[in-house]
Design a protein around this motif. Structure first.
Motif, PDB file in Angstrom:
ATOM      1  N   GLY A 116      20.251  29.500-100.247  1.00 22.43           N
ATOM      2  CA  GLY A 116      19.382  29.623-101.410  1.00 22.43           C
ATOM      3  C   GLY A 116      19.682  28.626-102.509  1.00 22.43           C
ATOM      4  O   GLY A 116      19.017  28.630-103.553  1.00 22.43           O
ATOM      5  N   VAL A 117      20.691  27.754-102.304  1.00 25.90           N
ATOM      6  CA  VAL A 117      21.016  26.715-103.281  1.00 25.90           C
ATOM      7  C   VAL A 117      20.849  25.357-102.609  1.00 25.90           C
ATOM      8  O   VAL A 117      20.625  25.256-101.395  1.00 25.90           O
ATOM      9  CB  VAL A 117      22.452  26.878-103.821  1.00 25.90           C
ATOM     10  CG1 VAL A 117      22.622  28.236-104.495  1.00 25.90           C
ATOM     11  CG2 VAL A 117      23.494  26.701-102.714  1.00 25.90           C
ATOM     12  N   ALA A 118      20.962  24.284-103.396  1.00 24.51           N
ATOM     13  CA  ALA A 118      20.857  22.937-102.849  1.00 24.51           C
ATOM     14  C   ALA A 118      21.993  22.701-101.855  1.00 24.51           C
ATOM     15  O   ALA A 118      23.139  23.105-102.098  1.00 24.51           O
ATOM     16  CB  ALA A 118      20.914  21.910-103.974  1.00 24.51           C
ATOM     17  N   TRP A 119      21.671  22.030-100.744  1.00 21.29           N
ATOM     18  CA  TRP A 119      22.712  21.807 -99.732  1.00 21.29           C
ATOM     19  C   TRP A 119      22.491  20.476 -99.026  1.00 21.29           C
ATOM     20  O   TRP A 119      21.368  19.971 -98.941  1.00 21.29           O
ATOM     21  CB  TRP A 119      22.744  22.936 -98.706  1.00 21.29           C
ATOM     22  CG  TRP A 119      21.456  23.137 -97.942  1.00 21.29           C
ATOM     23  CD1 TRP A 119      20.449  24.011 -98.266  1.00 21.29           C
ATOM     24  CD2 TRP A 119      21.022  22.442 -96.759  1.00 21.29           C
ATOM     25  NE1 TRP A 119      19.420  23.910 -97.353  1.00 21.29           N
ATOM     26  CE2 TRP A 119      19.742  22.959 -96.426  1.00 21.29           C
ATOM     27  CE3 TRP A 119      21.586  21.451 -95.957  1.00 21.29           C
ATOM     28  CZ2 TRP A 119      19.020  22.493 -95.314  1.00 21.29           C
ATOM     29  CZ3 TRP A 119      20.872  20.994 -94.852  1.00 21.29           C
ATOM     30  CH2 TRP A 119      19.610  21.505 -94.540  1.00 21.29           C
ATOM     31  N   THR A 120      23.598  19.927 -98.525  1.00 18.94           N
ATOM     32  CA  THR A 120      23.593  18.739 -97.671  1.00 18.94           C
ATOM     33  C   THR A 120      24.666  18.950 -96.611  1.00 18.94           C
ATOM     34  O   THR A 120      25.754  19.436 -96.924  1.00 18.94           O
ATOM     35  CB  THR A 120      23.917  17.465 -98.474  1.00 18.94           C
ATOM     36  OG1 THR A 120      23.052  17.388 -99.614  1.00 18.94           O
ATOM     37  CG2 THR A 120      23.742  16.221 -97.607  1.00 18.94           C
ATOM     38  N   ILE A 121      24.369  18.586 -95.372  1.00 17.64           N
ATOM     39  CA  ILE A 121      25.326  18.725 -94.278  1.00 17.64           C
ATOM     40  C   ILE A 121      25.665  17.347 -93.725  1.00 17.64           C
ATOM     41  O   ILE A 121      24.765  16.540 -93.453  1.00 17.64           O
ATOM     42  CB  ILE A 121      24.778  19.644 -93.176  1.00 17.64           C
ATOM     43  CG1 ILE A 121      24.674  21.086 -93.702  1.00 17.64           C
ATOM     44  CG2 ILE A 121      25.668  19.609 -91.928  1.00 17.64           C
ATOM     45  CD1 ILE A 121      24.002  22.048 -92.746  1.00 17.64           C
ATOM     46  N   GLY A 177      18.820  19.354 -98.794  1.00 18.09           N
ATOM     47  CA  GLY A 177      18.180  19.741 -97.551  1.00 18.09           C
ATOM     48  C   GLY A 177      18.296  18.721 -96.441  1.00 18.09           C
ATOM     49  O   GLY A 177      17.577  18.807 -95.438  1.00 18.09           O
ATOM     50  N   GLN A 178      19.230  17.779 -96.573  1.00 14.95           N
ATOM     51  CA  GLN A 178      19.383  16.727 -95.568  1.00 14.95           C
ATOM     52  C   GLN A 178      20.596  17.003 -94.675  1.00 14.95           C
ATOM     53  O   GLN A 178      21.632  17.478 -95.133  1.00 14.95           O
ATOM     54  CB  GLN A 178      19.571  15.363 -96.235  1.00 14.95           C
ATOM     55  CG  GLN A 178      18.368  14.900 -97.038  1.00 14.95           C
ATOM     56  CD  GLN A 178      17.165  14.641 -96.161  1.00 14.95           C
ATOM     57  OE1 GLN A 178      17.263  14.013 -95.111  1.00 14.95           O
ATOM     58  NE2 GLN A 178      16.007  15.140 -96.589  1.00 14.95           N
ATOM     59  N   ILE A 179      20.441  16.687 -93.384  1.00 19.06           N
ATOM     60  CA  ILE A 179      21.561  16.676 -92.439  1.00 19.06           C
ATOM     61  C   ILE A 179      21.770  15.233 -92.021  1.00 19.06           C
ATOM     62  O   ILE A 179      20.873  14.615 -91.434  1.00 19.06           O
ATOM     63  CB  ILE A 179      21.263  17.562 -91.207  1.00 19.06           C
ATOM     64  CG1 ILE A 179      21.068  19.015 -91.624  1.00 19.06           C
ATOM     65  CG2 ILE A 179      22.405  17.450 -90.190  1.00 19.06           C
ATOM     66  CD1 ILE A 179      20.674  19.935 -90.478  1.00 19.06           C
ATOM     67  N   TYR A 180      22.934  14.674 -92.355  1.00 18.36           N
ATOM     68  CA  TYR A 180      23.216  13.274 -92.075  1.00 18.36           C
ATOM     69  C   TYR A 180      24.194  13.144 -90.908  1.00 18.36           C
ATOM     70  O   TYR A 180      25.342  13.592 -90.997  1.00 18.36           O
ATOM     71  CB  TYR A 180      23.808  12.589 -93.305  1.00 18.36           C
ATOM     72  CG  TYR A 180      22.842  12.443 -94.455  1.00 18.36           C
ATOM     73  CD1 TYR A 180      21.670  11.702 -94.308  1.00 18.36           C
ATOM     74  CD2 TYR A 180      23.091  13.040 -95.686  1.00 18.36           C
ATOM     75  CE1 TYR A 180      20.778  11.561 -95.363  1.00 18.36           C
ATOM     76  CE2 TYR A 180      22.210  12.900 -96.740  1.00 18.36           C
ATOM     77  CZ  TYR A 180      21.051  12.157 -96.578  1.00 18.36           C
ATOM     78  OH  TYR A 180      20.170  12.027 -97.625  1.00 18.36           O
TER      79      TYR A 180
END
Length: 276
Positions: A116-121, A177-180
């Motif tokens: 529910g919060v900003a995320w990056t993987i 919302g990015q998966i790098y």
């Protein structure tokens, strides 16, 4: 973005210490998650999580291990973090994790994605620094490296590049919302990587290659926990079969430049006194 207070898990580890350094250089407040920190943080004591998260804006999330129990624990940590007011999570995962069920970080990744919060993987491959800061350091020093990768290729990535990508995710727009998928600049076999180190050091380093099952048995016989030895053997099997022999463009997409090369890493490590 405005200055933040960021909790860095594994803050003395290969990527964590670099993430912490870069964030501090930009003027952010860094809190290292550790049992000796203040406030104290201990994965095994959930009562320490709340105080460590108090006043924290964002977290560099590093899963404790690669087994299901630890990932369920991380799921509870993510819930605690968001309840405490954390607004951003940047998670260190692993490359090709969604095609390699034996290293099932997907439970932890899902917790971050559904937080529910900003995320990056971040999904990096094998770190260059495994050769001098961790797994292979003693073997390189001893002049013999035991492997089970055959001639399989791996796009080794520098921990500095991973840290720079993580810091960009914390401090720049456009990464939510990015998966790098993160890789280095070239494909190398493990024997080739060892050969680059040997050439820079000017000494011989022997490579002994076993079948993965034999490798796991030998390492367990030398005191490595069997579960971990079998995990490494499975990872080696993937490399041996060519399943990791592809490059990713995450570093280029985020940083706008090519990744550091393995040879450049080796030169810098030797100049800094590695393997002396």
């Amino acid at each position: 973005m405005s200055k933040q207070t960021i909790l860095v898990q594994a803050g003395t580890g290969k990527t964590g210490k670099r993430v912490a350094r870069l964030l501090r250089e930009q003027g952010h407040t860094v809190r290292i998650a550790s049992r000796s920190g203040e406030p104290r943080f201990d994965w095994a004591e959930e009562s320490t999580w709340g105080p460590a998260l108090a006043g924290v804006d964002a977290v560099y999330v590093v899963p404790l291990d690669a087994t299901g129990d630890e990932h369920e624990q991380l799921t509870r940590f993510v819930a605690t973090a968001t309840a405490a007011g954390v607004r951003r999570l940047v998670m260190l995962s692993a490359r090709d994790i969604d095609t390699f069920a034996a290293v099932n970080s997907l439970v932890a990744e899902r917790a971050v994605r559904e937080s529910g919060v900003a995320w990056t993987i971040l999904r990096p491959g094998w770190f260059n620094q495994n050769f001098d800061e961790d797994y292979f350091d003693a073997a390189v020093r001893a002049g013999e490296v035991l492997l089970a990768t055959g001639d399989g290729l791996e796009p080794f990535i520098d921990a500095e590049d991973i840290a720079e990508v993580a810091v960009a995710a914390f401090t720049q727009d456009g990464h939510d919302g990015q998966i790098y998928d993160l890789s280095g600049a070239e494909l190398l076999s493990f024997p080739q990587a060892v050969g680059i180190i040997a050439a820079e050091l000017g000494r011989e380093i022997r490579v002994v290659d076993l079948e993965p099952a034999a490798y796991a048995g030998q390492m367990a016989g030398q005191g490595m926990p069997l579960e971990f030895a079998e995990l490494i053997a499975r990872l080696y099997q993937r490399i041996r079969e060519g399943k990791e022999a592809h490059l990713s463009d995450g570093v280029q997409r985020v940083l706008g430049r090519e990744p550091r090369t393995f040879a450049a890493y080796v030169k810098n490590a030797v100049a800094a006194g590695a393997w002396n």
